[in-house]
Write a protein that holds these residues in place. Sequence first.
Motif, PDB file in Angstrom:
ATOM      1  N   CYS A   1       0.793  -0.958  -0.071  1.00 45.03           N
ATOM      2  CA  CYS A   1       0.043   0.255   0.115  1.00 45.03           C
ATOM      3  C   CYS A   1       1.003   2.032  -0.203  1.00 45.03           C
ATOM      4  CB  CYS A   1      -0.723   0.216   1.286  1.00 45.03           C
ATOM      5  SG  CYS A   1      -2.217   1.096   1.308  1.00 45.03           S
TER       6      CYS A   1
ATOM      7  N   CYS B   1       0.284   3.728   3.487  1.00 44.92           N
ATOM      8  CA  CYS B   1       1.092   4.022   4.464  1.00 44.92           C
ATOM      9  C   CYS B   1       2.555   3.131   4.326  1.00 44.92           C
ATOM     10  CB  CYS B   1       0.199   3.193   5.820  1.00 44.92           C
ATOM     11  SG  CYS B   1      -0.101   1.443   4.588  1.00 44.92           S
TER      12      CYS B   1
ATOM     13  N   CYS C   1      -4.612   2.498   8.699  1.00 45.14           N
ATOM     14  CA  CYS C   1      -4.280   3.372   7.240  1.00 45.14           C
ATOM     15  C   CYS C   1      -5.401   2.983   6.592  1.00 45.14           C
ATOM     16  CB  CYS C   1      -3.624   1.983   6.273  1.00 45.14           C
ATOM     17  SG  CYS C   1      -3.638   3.005   4.662  1.00 45.14           S
TER      18      CYS C   1
ATOM     19  N   SER D   1      -6.324   3.630   3.105  1.00 43.58           N
ATOM     20  CA  SER D   1      -6.538   2.893   2.185  1.00 43.58           C
ATOM     21  C   SER D   1      -5.850   1.158   1.768  1.00 43.58           C
ATOM     22  CB  SER D   1      -5.328   2.803   0.995  1.00 43.58           C
ATOM     23  OG  SER D   1      -5.393   4.695   0.627  1.00 43.58           O
ATOM     24  N   CYS D   2      -5.739   0.510   2.578  1.00 48.06           N
ATOM     25  CA  CYS D   2      -5.303  -0.772   2.968  1.00 48.06           C
ATOM     26  C   CYS D   2      -6.433  -1.459   4.591  1.00 48.06           C
ATOM     27  CB  CYS D   2      -4.215  -0.674   3.063  1.00 48.06           C
ATOM     28  SG  CYS D   2      -3.297  -0.358   4.601  1.00 48.06           S
TER      29      CYS D   2
HETATM   30 ZN   LIG Z   1      -2.002   1.560   3.384  1.00 45.39          ZN
END
Ligand SMILES: [Zn+2]
Length: 381
Positions: free
Chosen positions: A149, A152, A202, A204-205
Motif C-alpha cells: 500500500c 502507508c 490506514c 487505503s488498505c
Molecule cells: Zn495502507
Amino acid sequence: MSKRDFYEVLGVSRDASERDIKKAYKRLAMKYHPDKNPGDESATDKFKEVKLAYEILTDAQKRAAYDQYGHAAFEQGGMGGGGGFGGGNADFSDIFGDVFGDIFGGGGRRGGQARAQRGADLRYNMELTLEEAVRGVNKEIDVPTYVSCDPCSGSGAKPGTSPQTCGTCHGQGQVQMRQGFFAVQQACPTCHGRGKIIKDPCDSCHGQGRVQKTKTLSVKIPAGVDTGDRIRLTGEGEAGEYGAPAGDLYVQVHVRDHHIFTRDGNNLYCEVPVSFTMAALGGEVEVPTLDGRVSLKVPTETQTGRMFRMRGKGVQSVRGGGLGDLICKLVVETPVNLSSKQKELLREFEESLGGSAAKKHKPKSEGFFDGVKKFFDDLTS
Ligand SMILES: [Zn+2]
Ligand SMILES: [Zn+2]
C-alpha cells in the motif's frame, strides 16, 4: 560459486529421495546457518552452497538437468533462469517460511522478533508459439495480485502514525504460557503473533499494508525455453501483509503445437511430402526451417519415411548444449484426382514393371510378402 557436486555437498547418494535430501539439508543448514555462526565467512559460504544444492535437487526439473549436464546446466543463460538462482543470490529469507519454519517453530520466528508472513507465490501460465520459445521474447503480462500500500508504505498504519509495539508480548509475537511444569510458546493473543498493534489503520488498505491490484509486468523469456520450464521473478508475487516481503512470481511456460514442426529437446522434426516421381528419380525439394527455406537434395530411389538431418537447423536450448538439428522425414505422396488419361499411364507404367523382373523394382515387397507367407505358414502348421 563452488563447483562441488551437489550430492556430495549434501552427503547423499545420487538416487536419494526428496525426503533424504530434505533431511540432509536441514541438518547441514542448521549447522552452517549464519545465525549460529556469527562472523564466520566460511560457514556462510557453506550455508549458501548447501542451500543451492538443496534448491536444485528438490526441484525435479532442475535435478534432471543437473543429472544430465552437471553444473553446466546452471551457468550463464542456463535453466530458464530469470535470476532464479545461482551465483550471488544470497537471499536467506525465502527458506525461512519453508524448511526453517518447522525447525525453529513459530511460523518463521527469528532473533526474537515477530515476523509477518511473507506474501504468497504466484504462478502465471504463459503460452508461447514455437518461434517465441526458440528465439526468446519480451511479454507484457497482467497479474492480479496484492501490492504494497502506497499511502502507508505497507505498514498498515494511517500515514503520519506508525504501528505500536505490542504491550502484551513486547514485540515478540509470542507469549509463554505455563502448563504444569512446562512453559509453552503461543502466538500472542493481543497482536495475533504480529508483534505490533495498529491503533489507527490506514484508510487505503484498512490496516492490511497491501491492496489488490492488477499489475503489468514485462517478462523477458530467454531463447530456447520449452514446455515445462519455469521462470522465477523474485519478489513479484503477492506483497506480504504489514510490510512483510513479497512472494515470487513463477512464469510457467507452455509452447503451443506448431503446424509444421515438432520439437524434441534441441531437435525439430517435420514431414516433407514429395511426389513419387521425385522419390524415384531424385531432385530437390524446399524444406522449411525456422530461419526460412532451404533446399534438400532428394537422392534417387528414396523410400517413403526416410529421414534427412539438417545440421544446426534445430534449437539452442536455454540449458546450453549444442545447437540441435532439423530432421525431415520424406513422405511419398500418392497422387489423387487423376484423369482417365493419367490412370491409363499409371496402368501402363505398372505393367512395364511386371513380369519376372518385377522384384527388382520393388525392394520392399519381396521381403514383405515372403514374411507374410511365412507368417501364415507358421499359423497353420
Ligand atoms: Zn495502507
Ligand atoms: Zn503481541
